[in-house]
Design a protein around this motif. Structure first.
Motif, PDB file in Angstrom:
ATOM      1  N   ARG A 179     -48.508  73.113 -72.246  1.00 31.94           N
ATOM      2  CA  ARG A 179     -48.438  73.060 -70.781  1.00 31.94           C
ATOM      3  C   ARG A 179     -47.010  73.048 -70.260  1.00 31.94           C
ATOM      4  NH1 ARG A 179     -52.849  68.436 -69.267  1.00 31.94           N
ATOM      5  NH2 ARG A 179     -54.650  69.439 -70.196  1.00 31.94           N
ATOM      6  N   GLY A 180     -46.040  73.069 -71.163  1.00 35.88           N
ATOM      7  CA  GLY A 180     -44.646  73.048 -70.739  1.00 35.88           C
ATOM      8  C   GLY A 180     -44.106  71.643 -70.554  1.00 35.88           C
ATOM      9  N   ARG A 181     -44.871  70.622 -70.939  1.00 30.40           N
ATOM     10  CA  ARG A 181     -44.395  69.243 -70.835  1.00 30.40           C
ATOM     11  C   ARG A 181     -43.523  68.935 -72.030  1.00 30.40           C
ATOM     12  NH1 ARG A 181     -50.195  66.572 -70.217  1.00 30.40           N
ATOM     13  NH2 ARG A 181     -50.202  67.539 -72.261  1.00 30.40           N
ATOM     14  N   MET A 182     -42.489  68.161 -71.794  1.00 29.17           N
ATOM     15  CA  MET A 182     -41.597  67.767 -72.868  1.00 29.17           C
ATOM     16  C   MET A 182     -41.628  66.252 -73.003  1.00 29.17           C
ATOM     17  SD  MET A 182     -37.593  68.540 -73.471  1.00 29.17           S
ATOM     18  CE  MET A 182     -37.030  67.216 -72.430  1.00 29.17           C
ATOM     19  N   SER A 183     -41.949  65.765 -74.194  1.00 28.42           N
ATOM     20  CA  SER A 183     -41.910  64.332 -74.454  1.00 28.42           C
ATOM     21  C   SER A 183     -40.475  63.857 -74.356  1.00 28.42           C
ATOM     22  CB  SER A 183     -42.463  64.019 -75.839  1.00 28.42           C
ATOM     23  OG  SER A 183     -43.823  64.325 -75.894  1.00 28.42           O
ATOM     24  N   THR A 184     -40.279  62.676 -73.800  1.00 29.51           N
ATOM     25  CA  THR A 184     -38.931  62.165 -73.612  1.00 29.51           C
ATOM     26  C   THR A 184     -38.949  60.645 -73.598  1.00 29.51           C
ATOM     27  OG1 THR A 184     -36.978  62.293 -72.201  1.00 29.51           O
ATOM     28  CG2 THR A 184     -39.089  62.271 -71.083  1.00 29.51           C
ATOM     29  N   ARG A 185     -37.803  60.075 -73.605  1.00 27.01           N
ATOM     30  CA  ARG A 185     -37.640  58.624 -73.472  1.00 27.01           C
ATOM     31  C   ARG A 185     -36.495  58.330 -72.522  1.00 27.01           C
ATOM     32  NH1 ARG A 185     -39.032  56.049 -79.300  1.00 27.01           N
ATOM     33  NH2 ARG A 185     -40.647  57.531 -79.758  1.00 27.01           N
ATOM     34  N   MET A 186     -36.385  59.099 -71.480  1.00 25.78           N
ATOM     35  CA  MET A 186     -35.272  58.899 -70.561  1.00 25.78           C
ATOM     36  C   MET A 186     -35.610  57.856 -69.492  1.00 25.78           C
ATOM     37  SD  MET A 186     -35.136  62.185 -67.970  1.00 25.78           S
ATOM     38  CE  MET A 186     -35.327  63.446 -69.180  1.00 25.78           C
TER      39      MET A 186
ATOM     40  N   GLY B 254     -43.892  68.106 -62.792  1.00 23.91           N
ATOM     41  CA  GLY B 254     -44.198  66.693 -62.665  1.00 23.91           C
ATOM     42  C   GLY B 254     -43.725  65.879 -63.843  1.00 23.91           C
ATOM     43  N   ALA B 255     -44.171  64.627 -63.871  1.00 23.79           N
ATOM     44  CA  ALA B 255     -43.753  63.713 -64.928  1.00 23.79           C
ATOM     45  C   ALA B 255     -44.792  62.624 -65.114  1.00 23.79           C
ATOM     46  CB  ALA B 255     -42.411  63.071 -64.570  1.00 23.79           C
ATOM     47  N   MET B 256     -44.768  62.013 -66.298  1.00 21.92           N
ATOM     48  CA  MET B 256     -45.536  60.803 -66.538  1.00 21.92           C
ATOM     49  C   MET B 256     -44.521  59.682 -66.693  1.00 21.92           C
ATOM     50  SD  MET B 256     -48.340  59.657 -69.418  1.00 21.92           S
ATOM     51  CE  MET B 256     -47.267  59.911 -70.811  1.00 21.92           C
TER      52      MET B 256
ATOM     53  N   ILE C 131     -43.581  59.245 -53.266  1.00 24.24           N
ATOM     54  CA  ILE C 131     -42.418  58.531 -53.782  1.00 24.24           C
ATOM     55  C   ILE C 131     -41.219  59.476 -53.863  1.00 24.24           C
ATOM     56  CG2 ILE C 131     -43.864  56.995 -55.170  1.00 24.24           C
ATOM     57  CD1 ILE C 131     -42.783  58.615 -57.628  1.00 24.24           C
ATOM     58  N   ARG C 132     -40.054  58.893 -54.127  1.00 24.92           N
ATOM     59  CA  ARG C 132     -38.850  59.648 -54.475  1.00 24.92           C
ATOM     60  C   ARG C 132     -38.578  59.337 -55.932  1.00 24.92           C
ATOM     61  NH1 ARG C 132     -34.296  61.614 -51.538  1.00 24.92           N
ATOM     62  NH2 ARG C 132     -35.963  62.426 -50.246  1.00 24.92           N
ATOM     63  N   PHE C 133     -38.595  60.364 -56.778  1.00 31.55           N
ATOM     64  CA  PHE C 133     -38.384  60.251 -58.217  1.00 31.55           C
ATOM     65  C   PHE C 133     -36.963  60.712 -58.511  1.00 31.55           C
ATOM     66  CE2 PHE C 133     -38.465  62.579 -62.319  1.00 31.55           C
ATOM     67  CZ  PHE C 133     -38.868  61.556 -63.163  1.00 31.55           C
ATOM     68  N   GLU C 134     -36.302  60.035 -59.463  1.00 33.15           N
ATOM     69  CA  GLU C 134     -34.916  60.414 -59.763  1.00 33.15           C
ATOM     70  C   GLU C 134     -34.578  60.168 -61.227  1.00 33.15           C
ATOM     71  OE1 GLU C 134     -30.427  59.280 -58.181  1.00 33.15           O
ATOM     72  OE2 GLU C 134     -32.169  58.315 -57.281  1.00 33.15           O
ATOM     73  N   THR C 135     -33.934  61.185 -61.826  1.00 31.64           N
ATOM     74  CA  THR C 135     -33.304  61.041 -63.138  1.00 31.64           C
ATOM     75  C   THR C 135     -31.971  61.781 -63.058  1.00 31.64           C
ATOM     76  OG1 THR C 135     -34.165  63.061 -64.152  1.00 31.64           O
ATOM     77  CG2 THR C 135     -35.547  61.090 -64.342  1.00 31.64           C
ATOM     78  N   GLU C 136     -31.123  61.563 -64.050  1.00 30.97           N
ATOM     79  CA  GLU C 136     -29.856  62.303 -64.084  1.00 30.97           C
ATOM     80  C   GLU C 136     -30.118  63.794 -64.202  1.00 30.97           C
ATOM     81  OE1 GLU C 136     -26.955  61.011 -66.906  1.00 30.97           O
ATOM     82  OE2 GLU C 136     -27.217  58.910 -66.369  1.00 30.97           O
ATOM     83  N   THR C 137     -31.167  64.175 -64.899  1.00 30.17           N
ATOM     84  CA  THR C 137     -31.479  65.579 -65.138  1.00 30.17           C
ATOM     85  C   THR C 137     -32.082  66.279 -63.927  1.00 30.17           C
ATOM     86  OG1 THR C 137     -31.858  65.078 -67.451  1.00 30.17           O
ATOM     87  CG2 THR C 137     -32.751  67.147 -66.644  1.00 30.17           C
TER      88      THR C 137
ATOM     89  N   THR D 132     -38.425  55.422 -55.774  1.00 30.54           N
ATOM     90  CA  THR D 132     -38.202  54.688 -54.538  1.00 30.54           C
ATOM     91  C   THR D 132     -39.418  54.887 -53.652  1.00 30.54           C
ATOM     92  OG1 THR D 132     -35.825  55.070 -54.710  1.00 30.54           O
ATOM     93  CG2 THR D 132     -36.660  54.384 -52.553  1.00 30.54           C
ATOM     94  N   ILE D 133     -39.941  53.775 -53.168  1.00 29.17           N
ATOM     95  CA  ILE D 133     -41.050  53.779 -52.213  1.00 29.17           C
ATOM     96  C   ILE D 133     -40.560  52.979 -51.026  1.00 29.17           C
ATOM     97  CG2 ILE D 133     -43.452  53.172 -51.790  1.00 29.17           C
ATOM     98  CD1 ILE D 133     -43.802  53.146 -54.890  1.00 29.17           C
ATOM     99  N   GLY D 134     -40.372  53.657 -49.899  1.00 25.74           N
ATOM    100  CA  GLY D 134     -39.771  52.979 -48.752  1.00 25.74           C
ATOM    101  C   GLY D 134     -38.359  52.563 -49.100  1.00 25.74           C
ATOM    102  N   ARG D 135     -38.074  51.264 -49.025  1.00 29.01           N
ATOM    103  CA  ARG D 135     -36.747  50.747 -49.391  1.00 29.01           C
ATOM    104  C   ARG D 135     -36.726  50.121 -50.779  1.00 29.01           C
ATOM    105  NH1 ARG D 135     -34.429  47.894 -43.975  1.00 29.01           N
ATOM    106  NH2 ARG D 135     -34.769  49.674 -42.608  1.00 29.01           N
ATOM    107  N   ARG D 136     -37.878  50.122 -51.446  1.00 30.38           N
ATOM    108  CA  ARG D 136     -37.982  49.478 -52.761  1.00 30.38           C
ATOM    109  C   ARG D 136     -37.741  50.481 -53.874  1.00 30.38           C
ATOM    110  NH1 ARG D 136     -43.363  47.995 -55.011  1.00 30.38           N
ATOM    111  NH2 ARG D 136     -42.795  47.649 -57.165  1.00 30.38           N
TER     112      ARG D 136
END
Length: 95
Positions: free
Chosen positions: A10-17, A39-41, A54-60, A22-26
């Motif tokens: 499916r094009g998913r890559m296992s990772t441990r990053m 997407g991501a799990m 939500i707002r999702f964030e990684t360095e990548t 962020t949800i609202g201010r949390r």
């Protein structure tokens, strides 16, 4: 398209990053267990409810708007509102 050594059919890559949501201010730190262009799990102690935006964030990926599409235990699946268009470094798969 994301590239890496552990991509599945499916094009998913296992990772441990590490990542964050962020949800609202949390803001919460999360463990990213797999990631794809769409997407991501993630894993965290108290996942948000299904349907939460939500707002999702990684360095990548940088900051990405996403929606929670499923929750099982302490893991949840996210779908990105805009696909990721950059390559994922190989070291992210084994980090």
């Amino acid at each position: 398209m994301l590239e890496g050594s552990q991509s599945d059919a499916r094009g998913r890559m296992s990772t441990r990053m590490a990542g964050a949501i962020t949800i609202g201010r949390r803001r919460s730190t999360v463990a990213v267990r797999n990631i794809s262009t769409g997407g991501a799990m993630i894993e965290l102690p108290s996942p948000p409810d299904e349907g939460t935006r939500i707002r999702f964030e990684t360095e990548t990926t940088g900051k990405r708007d996403a929606r929670v599409v499923w929750v099982i235990g302490n893991r949840c699946g996210l779908v990105f509102e805009r696909p990721v268009e950059k390559s994922l470094p190989r070291e992210a798969a084994t980090a």
